[in-house]
Design a protein around this motif. Structure first.
Motif, PDB file in Angstrom:
ATOM      1  N   ARG A  32       0.860  -1.162   0.000  1.00  0.00           N
ATOM      2  CA  ARG A  32       0.000   0.000   0.000  1.00  0.00           C
ATOM      3  C   ARG A  32       0.900   1.216   0.000  1.00  0.00           C
ATOM      4  O   ARG A  32       2.103   1.088  -0.190  1.00  0.00           O
ATOM      5  N   ARG A  33       0.327   2.365   0.225  1.00  0.00           N
ATOM      6  CA  ARG A  33       1.153   3.563   0.237  1.00  0.00           C
ATOM      7  C   ARG A  33       2.097   3.522   1.430  1.00  0.00           C
ATOM      8  O   ARG A  33       1.670   3.559   2.572  1.00  0.00           O
ATOM      9  N   LEU A  34       3.372   3.420   1.142  1.00  0.00           N
ATOM     10  CA  LEU A  34       4.375   3.301   2.188  1.00  0.00           C
ATOM     11  C   LEU A  34       5.381   4.431   2.119  1.00  0.00           C
ATOM     12  O   LEU A  34       5.765   4.884   1.047  1.00  0.00           O
ATOM     13  N   CYS A  35       5.795   4.848   3.301  1.00  0.00           N
ATOM     14  CA  CYS A  35       6.981   5.682   3.436  1.00  0.00           C
ATOM     15  C   CYS A  35       8.173   4.750   3.584  1.00  0.00           C
ATOM     16  O   CYS A  35       8.088   3.734   4.274  1.00  0.00           O
ATOM     17  N   MET A  36       9.259   5.084   2.960  1.00  0.00           N
ATOM     18  CA  MET A  36      10.523   4.396   3.167  1.00  0.00           C
ATOM     19  C   MET A  36      11.511   5.422   3.707  1.00  0.00           C
ATOM     20  O   MET A  36      11.415   6.616   3.397  1.00  0.00           O
ATOM     21  N   GLY A  37      12.486   4.932   4.460  1.00  0.00           N
ATOM     22  CA  GLY A  37      13.433   5.909   4.969  1.00  0.00           C
ATOM     23  C   GLY A  37      14.534   5.292   5.794  1.00  0.00           C
ATOM     24  O   GLY A  37      14.723   4.073   5.811  1.00  0.00           O
ATOM     25  N   TRP A  38      15.254   6.163   6.462  1.00  0.00           N
ATOM     26  CA  TRP A  38      16.406   5.770   7.267  1.00  0.00           C
ATOM     27  C   TRP A  38      16.311   6.394   8.648  1.00  0.00           C
ATOM     28  O   TRP A  38      15.970   7.571   8.796  1.00  0.00           O
ATOM     29  N   ILE A  39      16.646   5.543   9.619  1.00  0.00           N
ATOM     30  CA  ILE A  39      16.650   5.954  11.024  1.00  0.00           C
ATOM     31  C   ILE A  39      18.073   5.890  11.532  1.00  0.00           C
ATOM     32  O   ILE A  39      18.803   4.940  11.244  1.00  0.00           O
ATOM     33  N   LEU A  40      18.459   6.881  12.297  1.00  0.00           N
ATOM     34  CA  LEU A  40      19.768   6.926  12.931  1.00  0.00           C
ATOM     35  C   LEU A  40      19.571   6.662  14.421  1.00  0.00           C
ATOM     36  O   LEU A  40      18.661   7.228  15.038  1.00  0.00           O
ATOM     37  N   GLU A  48      16.164   8.425  15.617  1.00  0.00           N
ATOM     38  CA  GLU A  48      15.682   9.598  14.885  1.00  0.00           C
ATOM     39  C   GLU A  48      15.544   9.273  13.416  1.00  0.00           C
ATOM     40  O   GLU A  48      16.493   8.781  12.795  1.00  0.00           O
ATOM     41  N   GLY A  49      14.405   9.547  12.864  1.00  0.00           N
ATOM     42  CA  GLY A  49      14.246   9.457  11.418  1.00  0.00           C
ATOM     43  C   GLY A  49      14.998  10.598  10.772  1.00  0.00           C
ATOM     44  O   GLY A  49      14.790  11.756  11.133  1.00  0.00           O
ATOM     45  N   ILE A  50      15.878  10.299   9.827  1.00  0.00           N
ATOM     46  CA  ILE A  50      16.691  11.351   9.224  1.00  0.00           C
ATOM     47  C   ILE A  50      16.390  11.580   7.759  1.00  0.00           C
ATOM     48  O   ILE A  50      16.695  12.644   7.219  1.00  0.00           O
ATOM     49  N   ALA A  51      15.798  10.611   7.106  1.00  0.00           N
ATOM     50  CA  ALA A  51      15.482  10.776   5.690  1.00  0.00           C
ATOM     51  C   ALA A  51      14.301   9.888   5.342  1.00  0.00           C
ATOM     52  O   ALA A  51      14.222   8.753   5.808  1.00  0.00           O
ATOM     53  N   TRP A 105      -0.264  13.408   8.744  1.00  0.00           N
ATOM     54  CA  TRP A 105       0.037  14.486   9.678  1.00  0.00           C
ATOM     55  C   TRP A 105       1.511  14.844   9.772  1.00  0.00           C
ATOM     56  O   TRP A 105       1.889  15.770  10.494  1.00  0.00           O
ATOM     57  N   ALA A 106       2.378  14.111   9.066  1.00  0.00           N
ATOM     58  CA  ALA A 106       3.803  14.431   9.146  1.00  0.00           C
ATOM     59  C   ALA A 106       4.520  13.835   7.942  1.00  0.00           C
ATOM     60  O   ALA A 106       4.044  12.863   7.340  1.00  0.00           O
ATOM     61  N   PRO A 107       5.677  14.396   7.564  1.00  0.00           N
ATOM     62  CA  PRO A 107       6.433  13.827   6.449  1.00  0.00           C
ATOM     63  C   PRO A 107       7.031  12.471   6.816  1.00  0.00           C
ATOM     64  O   PRO A 107       7.178  12.141   7.992  1.00  0.00           O
ATOM     65  N   CYS A 108       7.385  11.727   5.796  1.00  0.00           N
ATOM     66  CA  CYS A 108       7.896  10.367   5.991  1.00  0.00           C
ATOM     67  C   CYS A 108       9.092  10.317   6.938  1.00  0.00           C
ATOM     68  O   CYS A 108       9.225   9.392   7.735  1.00  0.00           O
ATOM     69  N   GLN A 109       9.967  11.302   6.833  1.00  0.00           N
ATOM     70  CA  GLN A 109      11.178  11.291   7.658  1.00  0.00           C
ATOM     71  C   GLN A 109      10.832  11.221   9.144  1.00  0.00           C
ATOM     72  O   GLN A 109      11.589  10.643   9.935  1.00  0.00           O
ATOM     73  N   LYS A 110       9.685  11.787   9.522  1.00  0.00           N
ATOM     74  CA  LYS A 110       9.312  11.810  10.939  1.00  0.00           C
ATOM     75  C   LYS A 110       8.535  10.564  11.353  1.00  0.00           C
ATOM     76  O   LYS A 110       8.590  10.145  12.511  1.00  0.00           O
ATOM     77  N   THR A 111       7.796   9.972  10.436  1.00  0.00           N
ATOM     78  CA  THR A 111       6.877   8.898  10.823  1.00  0.00           C
ATOM     79  C   THR A 111       7.452   7.498  10.682  1.00  0.00           C
ATOM     80  O   THR A 111       6.878   6.550  11.212  1.00  0.00           O
TER      81      THR A 111
END
Length: 127
Positions: A32-40, A48-51, A105-111
């Motif tokens: 489904r609609r997914l955010c992908m990203g990187w956590i430090l 912390e989500g950084i990207a 309610w927030a960009p992918c980097q935060k969620t």
């Protein structure tokens, strides 16, 4: 199920570069609609989500890495990348590939901290 496997960590001197990769496997149920990203994650501190990158390609970054790190993805290869330039000793941490459903309610980097993570890859930056 979402299966994430990171690679590309290592040791580098301050000012150097590294590229992290993450191979992504997503079951149809999760497709489904997914955010992908990187956590430090620095030991003793909160992760912390950084990207982050959304399903439509919108990117978002933490202020600490903006202008130095770039997130991208190759959908044909099911791979997520994090290009890290101008690395600093304070970037030393475990880096986790992450995935989470998109939230309004927030960009992918935060969620992305709320979702799935891989096993992590260590990045060490020496001064």
């Amino acid at each position: 199920q979402v299966h994430l496997v990171e690679s590309g960590g290592g040791s580098v001197q301050s000012g150097g570069s590294l590229r992290l990769s993450c191979t992504v496997s997503i079951s149809e149920r999760e497709n489904r609609r997914l955010c992908m990203g990187w956590i430090l994650h620095i030991p003793g501190q909160e992760p912390e989500g950084i990207a982050g990158i959304s399903s439509n390609g919108t990117t978002s970054y933490a202020e600490s890495v903006k202008g130095r790190f770039t997130i991208s993805q190759d959908n044909a290869k099911n791979t997520l990348y994090l290009q890290m330039n101008s690395l600093k000793p304070e970037d030393t941490a475990m880096y986790y590939c992450a995935a989470d459903r998109e939230r309004d309610w927030a960009p992918c980097q935060k969620t992305i901290i709320f979702g799935y993570r891989g096993q992590g890859t260590q990045v060490t930056v020496s001064s």
